[in-house]
Design an enzyme around this catalytic site. Structure first.
Site, PDB file in Angstrom:
ATOM      1  N   THR A   7       0.844  -1.198   0.000  1.00 46.50           N
ATOM      2  CA  THR A   7       0.000   0.000   0.000  1.00 46.50           C
ATOM      3  C   THR A   7       0.877   1.244   0.000  1.00 46.50           C
ATOM      4  OG1 THR A   7      -1.726   1.199   1.213  1.00 46.50           O
ATOM      5  CG2 THR A   7      -0.169  -0.027   2.550  1.00 46.50           C
ATOM      6  N   GLY A  11      -1.187   4.859   6.943  1.00 41.44           N
ATOM      7  CA  GLY A  11      -2.253   4.649   7.931  1.00 41.44           C
ATOM      8  C   GLY A  11      -2.820   3.238   7.851  1.00 41.44           C
ATOM      9  N   LYS A  12      -3.028   2.764   6.618  1.00 41.11           N
ATOM     10  CA  LYS A  12      -3.527   1.393   6.447  1.00 41.11           C
ATOM     11  C   LYS A  12      -2.518   0.398   7.019  1.00 41.11           C
ATOM     12  CE  LYS A  12      -6.085   1.455   2.049  1.00 41.11           C
ATOM     13  NZ  LYS A  12      -6.048   0.935   0.663  1.00 41.11           N
ATOM     14  N   ASP A  65      -8.481  -2.424  -1.130  1.00 42.89           N
ATOM     15  CA  ASP A  65      -9.155  -1.301  -1.782  1.00 42.89           C
ATOM     16  C   ASP A  65     -10.376  -0.968  -0.938  1.00 42.89           C
ATOM     17  OD1 ASP A  65      -9.150   0.613  -3.861  1.00 42.89           O
ATOM     18  OD2 ASP A  65     -10.863  -0.391  -4.778  1.00 42.89           O
ATOM     19  N   SER A  66     -10.445   0.273  -0.514  1.00 43.61           N
ATOM     20  CA  SER A  66     -11.504   0.684   0.409  1.00 43.61           C
ATOM     21  C   SER A  66     -12.290   1.851  -0.165  1.00 43.61           C
ATOM     22  CB  SER A  66     -10.899   1.118   1.749  1.00 43.61           C
ATOM     23  OG  SER A  66     -10.205   0.053   2.337  1.00 43.61           O
ATOM     24  N   PHE A 140      -6.697   8.640   9.354  1.00 38.70           N
ATOM     25  CA  PHE A 140      -6.347   9.209   8.052  1.00 38.70           C
ATOM     26  C   PHE A 140      -7.611   9.297   7.199  1.00 38.70           C
ATOM     27  CE2 PHE A 140      -6.111   4.628   7.792  1.00 38.70           C
ATOM     28  CZ  PHE A 140      -6.632   4.307   6.542  1.00 38.70           C
ATOM     29  N   TYR A 142     -10.907   9.742   5.507  1.00 33.35           N
ATOM     30  CA  TYR A 142     -12.238  10.199   5.907  1.00 33.35           C
ATOM     31  C   TYR A 142     -12.518  10.022   7.397  1.00 33.35           C
ATOM     32  CZ  TYR A 142     -13.109  10.265   0.869  1.00 33.35           C
ATOM     33  OH  TYR A 142     -13.040  10.542  -0.472  1.00 33.35           O
ATOM     34  N   ARG A 168     -12.005  -2.359   8.052  1.00 33.15           N
ATOM     35  CA  ARG A 168     -10.735  -3.076   7.888  1.00 33.15           C
ATOM     36  C   ARG A 168     -10.590  -4.165   8.948  1.00 33.15           C
ATOM     37  NH1 ARG A 168      -8.184   1.032   6.958  1.00 33.15           N
ATOM     38  NH2 ARG A 168      -8.532   0.795   4.736  1.00 33.15           N
TER      39      ARG A 168
HETATM   40  P1  ITT Z   1      -3.510   2.177  -1.571  1.00 34.05           P
HETATM   41  O1  ITT Z   1      -4.493   1.988  -2.711  1.00 34.05           O
HETATM   42  O2  ITT Z   1      -2.109   2.434  -2.006  1.00 34.05           O
HETATM   43  O3  ITT Z   1      -3.599   1.042  -0.573  1.00 34.05           O
HETATM   44  P2  ITT Z   1      -5.160   4.508  -0.930  1.00 34.05           P
HETATM   45  O4  ITT Z   1      -5.060   5.519   0.170  1.00 34.05           O
HETATM   46  O5  ITT Z   1      -5.218   5.002  -2.349  1.00 34.05           O
HETATM   47  O6  ITT Z   1      -3.943   3.476  -0.727  1.00 34.05           O
HETATM   48  P3  ITT Z   1      -7.836   3.326  -1.199  1.00 34.05           P
HETATM   49  O7  ITT Z   1      -7.922   3.595  -2.660  1.00 34.05           O
HETATM   50  O8  ITT Z   1      -8.237   1.988  -0.695  1.00 34.05           O
HETATM   51  O9  ITT Z   1      -6.357   3.553  -0.617  1.00 34.05           O
HETATM   52  O10 ITT Z   1      -8.637   4.365  -0.363  1.00 34.05           O
HETATM   53  C1  ITT Z   1      -9.635   5.213  -0.893  1.00 34.05           C
HETATM   54  C2  ITT Z   1      -9.731   6.457  -0.045  1.00 34.05           C
HETATM   55  O11 ITT Z   1     -10.377   6.125   1.178  1.00 34.05           O
HETATM   56  C3  ITT Z   1      -8.383   7.078   0.314  1.00 34.05           C
HETATM   57  O12 ITT Z   1      -8.515   8.476   0.239  1.00 34.05           O
HETATM   58  C4  ITT Z   1      -8.146   6.636   1.754  1.00 34.05           C
HETATM   59  O13 ITT Z   1      -7.429   7.606   2.486  1.00 34.05           O
HETATM   60  C5  ITT Z   1      -9.571   6.514   2.270  1.00 34.05           C
HETATM   61  N1  ITT Z   1      -9.645   5.464   3.286  1.00 34.05           N
HETATM   62  C6  ITT Z   1      -9.368   4.138   3.117  1.00 34.05           C
HETATM   63  N2  ITT Z   1      -9.503   3.492   4.285  1.00 34.05           N
HETATM   64  C7  ITT Z   1      -9.886   4.421   5.198  1.00 34.05           C
HETATM   65  C8  ITT Z   1     -10.151   4.384   6.573  1.00 34.05           C
HETATM   66  O14 ITT Z   1     -10.040   3.274   7.275  1.00 34.05           O
HETATM   67  N3  ITT Z   1     -10.502   5.516   7.181  1.00 34.05           N
HETATM   68  C9  ITT Z   1     -10.610   6.671   6.495  1.00 34.05           C
HETATM   69  N4  ITT Z   1     -10.345   6.812   5.198  1.00 34.05           N
HETATM   70  C10 ITT Z   1      -9.979   5.685   4.555  1.00 34.05           C
END
Ligand code: ITT
Length: 188
Positions: A7, A11-12, A65-66, A140, A142, A168
């Protein structure tokens, strides 16, 4: 056992390190860019990402992917969460939600895990609401505007507490149930 957490998001990684430690699994942070296709399903992004990484020779890893899905915005930002966070950010979401009473939302985390030659894909969910203002300084993305109980934001929760209720954390618990068959020593 060690799993590589692939990643760009520190934060993740910190959340995975904490969550996996309860299952006696070590986490190693690896930053290798991979293409995230634009599609309507988090699991499709994960599936394609895993294939690309395995093609590069990577094994024993997790990708994630979140997305945050807001009911009143018909699921937006959802699969666009990363782009939206980088552009309009939390202030932009709060602006879109001004004067909106229905504030239900959910966060989803899709994990793709490759271990011992097998692929596992699971999705964890956390229901909650969009707060009226940003709260808290931890976490981090949202976290400052999302609350699982309508009171405190995810950014006001220490990592073990957030993992206890989060998308998560729920995804990791689902993963561990599936991993038990493969590695045999997971406890949950
Ligand atoms: P990677 O794909 O490199 O893992 P990313 O930050 O781009 O990192 P995502 O596409 O999964 O990860 O995340 C989509 C958005 O949601 C991104 O702006 C994250 O900061 C946010 N996000 C993901 N998990 C979160 C959480 O647990 N709390 C708050 N925001 C989160």
């Amino acid at each position: 056992m060690i799993l590589k957490i692939i990643t760009s998001n520190q934060g993740k990684f910190i959340e995975y390190r904490e969550a996996l430690s309860s299952f006696s699994i070590d986490a190693e942070h690896v930053r290798i860019p991979y293409d995230e296709i634009q599609t309507s399903e988090l699991s499709e992004v994960v599936e394609k990402g895993m294939a690309a990484l395995k093609e590069k020779g990577l094994r024993d890893f997790i990708i994630d992917d979140s997305g945050m899905f807001v009911d009143a915005l018909k699921g937006f930002p959802g699969v666009y969460s990363s782009y939206v966070q980088k552009t309009i950010g939390n202030a932009g979401i709060l602006k879109l939600m001004e004067n909106v009473n229905e504030r239900e939302a959910n966060f989803q985390c899709c994990i793709g895990c490759n271990v011992n030659g097998k692929d596992i894909i699971v999705t964890g969910k956390c229901d909650g609401v969009i707060l009226k203002e940003e709260k808290g300084t931890d976490g981090f993305g949202y976290d400052p505007i999302f609350s699982h109980d309508g009171k405190i934001s995810l950014a006001e929760m220490p990592i073990p507490e957030k993992n206890g209720i989060s998308h998560r954390g729920n995804a990791v618990r689902l993963l561990m149930k599936e991993l038990e068959d493969i590695i045999g020593n997971a406890k949950y």
